[in-house]
Design a protein around this motif. Structure first.
Motif, short mmCIF file in Angstrom:
data_model
loop_
_atom_site.label_atom_id
_atom_site.label_comp_id
_atom_site.label_asym_id
_atom_site.label_seq_id
_atom_site.Cartn_x
_atom_site.Cartn_y
_atom_site.Cartn_z
N ILE A 165 -15.21 17.33 145.86
CA ILE A 165 -15.56 17.47 144.45
C ILE A 165 -14.40 16.95 143.60
CG2 ILE A 165 -16.18 19.06 142.60
CD1 ILE A 165 -17.23 20.99 144.73
N VAL A 166 -14.72 16.04 142.69
CA VAL A 166 -13.76 15.62 141.67
C VAL A 166 -14.02 16.47 140.43
CG1 VAL A 166 -13.01 13.76 140.14
CG2 VAL A 166 -13.60 13.25 142.53
N VAL A 167 -12.98 17.07 139.89
CA VAL A 167 -13.11 17.93 138.72
C VAL A 167 -12.40 17.30 137.54
CG1 VAL A 167 -12.68 20.20 137.72
CG2 VAL A 167 -13.29 20.00 140.14
N TRP A 182 -6.02 21.79 133.39
CA TRP A 182 -5.78 21.61 134.82
C TRP A 182 -5.79 22.92 135.59
CZ3 TRP A 182 -1.20 18.30 132.91
CH2 TRP A 182 -1.64 17.00 132.62
N GLU A 183 -5.56 24.03 134.90
CA GLU A 183 -5.56 25.31 135.61
C GLU A 183 -6.93 25.61 136.23
OE1 GLU A 183 -6.57 26.12 131.29
OE2 GLU A 183 -5.13 24.88 132.39
N TRP A 184 -7.99 25.03 135.64
CA TRP A 184 -9.32 25.24 136.19
C TRP A 184 -9.52 24.54 137.53
CZ3 TRP A 184 -13.21 28.47 135.53
CH2 TRP A 184 -13.21 29.28 134.38
N ILE A 185 -8.77 23.50 137.77
CA ILE A 185 -8.86 22.82 139.07
C ILE A 185 -8.39 23.76 140.16
CG2 ILE A 185 -7.99 20.88 140.43
CD1 ILE A 185 -7.85 19.35 137.69
N ALA A 186 -7.31 24.49 139.90
CA ALA A 186 -6.82 25.47 140.87
C ALA A 186 -7.84 26.58 141.08
CB ALA A 186 -5.49 26.05 140.39
N ARG A 187 -8.48 27.03 140.01
CA ARG A 187 -9.47 28.10 140.13
C ARG A 187 -10.66 27.64 140.96
NH1 ARG A 187 -10.69 31.27 134.66
NH2 ARG A 187 -11.77 32.54 136.23
N VAL A 196 -10.69 19.19 146.57
CA VAL A 196 -10.91 19.10 145.13
C VAL A 196 -9.90 18.11 144.56
CG1 VAL A 196 -10.88 20.33 142.93
CG2 VAL A 196 -11.85 21.44 144.98
N TYR A 197 -10.40 17.08 143.89
CA TYR A 197 -9.55 16.07 143.25
C TYR A 197 -9.38 16.42 141.78
CZ TYR A 197 -9.75 12.63 147.09
OH TYR A 197 -9.62 11.96 148.29
N ALA A 198 -8.17 16.27 141.28
CA ALA A 198 -7.89 16.51 139.86
C ALA A 198 -8.12 15.23 139.06
CB ALA A 198 -6.46 16.98 139.68
N ASN A 199 -8.76 15.37 137.90
CA ASN A 199 -9.06 14.23 137.04
C ASN A 199 -8.94 14.66 135.59
OD1 ASN A 199 -11.98 12.73 135.78
ND2 ASN A 199 -10.20 11.55 136.34
N GLY A 200 -8.40 13.76 134.78
CA GLY A 200 -8.34 14.02 133.35
C GLY A 200 -6.95 14.06 132.79
N GLU A 201 -6.66 13.16 131.84
CA GLU A 201 -5.43 13.16 131.04
C GLU A 201 -4.18 12.87 131.87
OE1 GLU A 201 -4.76 13.04 126.99
OE2 GLU A 201 -6.66 13.34 128.08
N ILE A 202 -4.31 12.06 132.92
CA ILE A 202 -3.15 11.62 133.69
C ILE A 202 -2.86 10.18 133.27
CG2 ILE A 202 -2.16 11.23 135.97
CD1 ILE A 202 -4.10 13.33 137.06
N CYS A 211 0.32 17.88 136.08
CA CYS A 211 -0.98 18.20 136.66
C CYS A 211 -0.81 18.82 138.04
CB CYS A 211 -1.85 16.94 136.74
SG CYS A 211 -3.48 17.21 137.49
N ARG A 212 0.03 18.25 138.86
CA ARG A 212 0.26 18.79 140.21
C ARG A 212 0.81 20.20 140.14
NH1 ARG A 212 4.54 16.13 144.43
NH2 ARG A 212 5.90 16.61 142.65
#
Length: 322
Positions: A165-167, A182-187, A196-202, A211-212
């Motif tokens: 899933i990319v979020v 980005w805290e929602w990616i961890a949740r 889970v891939y992080a996406n947005g504002e990088i 973000c990491r």
């Protein structure tokens, strides 16, 4: 760590996928979303939007391509995904993140985040229709108007068969306004058992570091940041491994622009090519003043011959792919 190139409708087409993956650092990319309504799409539509299928579903630089669909009809999405696999798609991706009003009005993209049960039904239908060896993945935002159902949506996708899933860490209502949450990616990563891939504002290495730290993510999808800084993936990879890296300078970026322009002229009707060129130059202007200056010089031009002279004509040598 994997770094992926995000789809951007109306910009990240075959030509830009080719140019950006030639720079290097991108592990895989995705087509612009292919809209599926209430009928099975014909094969020529899929081939048109994913021409890399003719090259083994890879860009000219060899970067793997995933085929992305958008819609709300489980049966036609499943049928079309199965056809795409017959045409050579190695991965099927489903878009539940597009915030565009026209898309959402037709029950596509982020509007479906209000219906976790439907997300599960769609994933299950596509997963059952696609050969077991071919992964099905999904992209979501953290909600439509708010984040109340974010975790339910992520569970629905994973339980339905999404293998990744990319979020995009904003709601539909947030659009593309900063910040990304980005805290929602961890949740979300805490409640699903798939990557889970992080996406947005990088936009930069500094953004990636933040973000990491906040998301705990291991993998990332780069969209506007990579379009505006074509070697951002290389910069991030170098930072992660502690290597020195000299970012691309304007002469190298200009060679990318020239290649992109030539491909647009050969692949698109000439009436569309100028708009694509200007759109990319505008994004590049965030980081390269020369790109903004070139955009100002040619923004009134529509004649391809005049634009060809302005951009520089013959392509220069591209940087070597990493």
């Amino acid at each position: 760590m994997q770094l992926a190139l995000a789809p951007m409708e109306g910009l990240v087409d075959e030509a830009l996928r080719d140019v950006l993956t030639r720079v290097g650092g991108v592990d895989w990319c995705v087509t612009e979303f292919i809209r599926v309504n209430d009928a099975l799409l014909p094969a020529h539509v899929i081939r048109r939007d994913a021409p890399e299928l003719a090259r083994g579903a890879r860009t000219a630089a060899g970067t793997p391509l995933r085929v992305q669909f958008l819609g709300s009809n489980p049966s036609t999405l499943a049928e079309t995904a199965a056809l795409a696999c017959e045409l050579g798609a190695p991965v099927i991706d489903l878009n539940f993140g597009c915030p565009a009003k026209t898309v959402n009005r037709s029950r596509g993209g982020a509007v479906l985040l209000q219906e976790p049960e439907l997300l599960h039904t769609i994933l299950r239908a596509v997963r059952c229709a696609v050969p077991a060896a071919i992964p099905v993945t999904a992209k979501m935002r953290i909600g439509y108007e708010n984040t109340d159902r974010a975790l339910d949506c992520a569970r629905a996708l994973a339980d339905g068969g999404a293998q990744m899933i990319v979020v995009h860490a904003r709601t539909k209502t947030d659009g593309y306004r900063p910040p990304a949450h980005w805290e929602w990616i961890a949740r979300i990563a805490d409640v699903v058992k798939v990557p889970v891939y992080a996406n947005g504002e990088i936009w930069s290495v500094a953004d990636w570091r933040r973000c990491r730290a906040i998301s705990g993510a291991e993998h990332y999808m780069l969209g506007r940041g990579l379009v505006a800084c074509p070697d951002l993936a290389l910069q991030i990879a170098a930072a992660r491994s502690g290597r020195d890296y000299q970012p691309l300078q304007w002469p190298q970026i200009l060679s990318l622009v020239q290649r992109f322009w030539q491909q647009q002229c050969s692949q698109l009707q000439h009436g569309f090519a100028p708009g694509r060129l200007k759109q990319w130059l505008k994004w590049l202007g965030r980081n390269y003043p020369e790109a903004e200056a070139l955009f100002v010089q040619l923004r009134q031009l529509q004649d391809c011959a005049a634009l060809d002279r302005m951009v520089g004509g013959a392509a220069l040598e591209l940087p070597q792919a990493a």
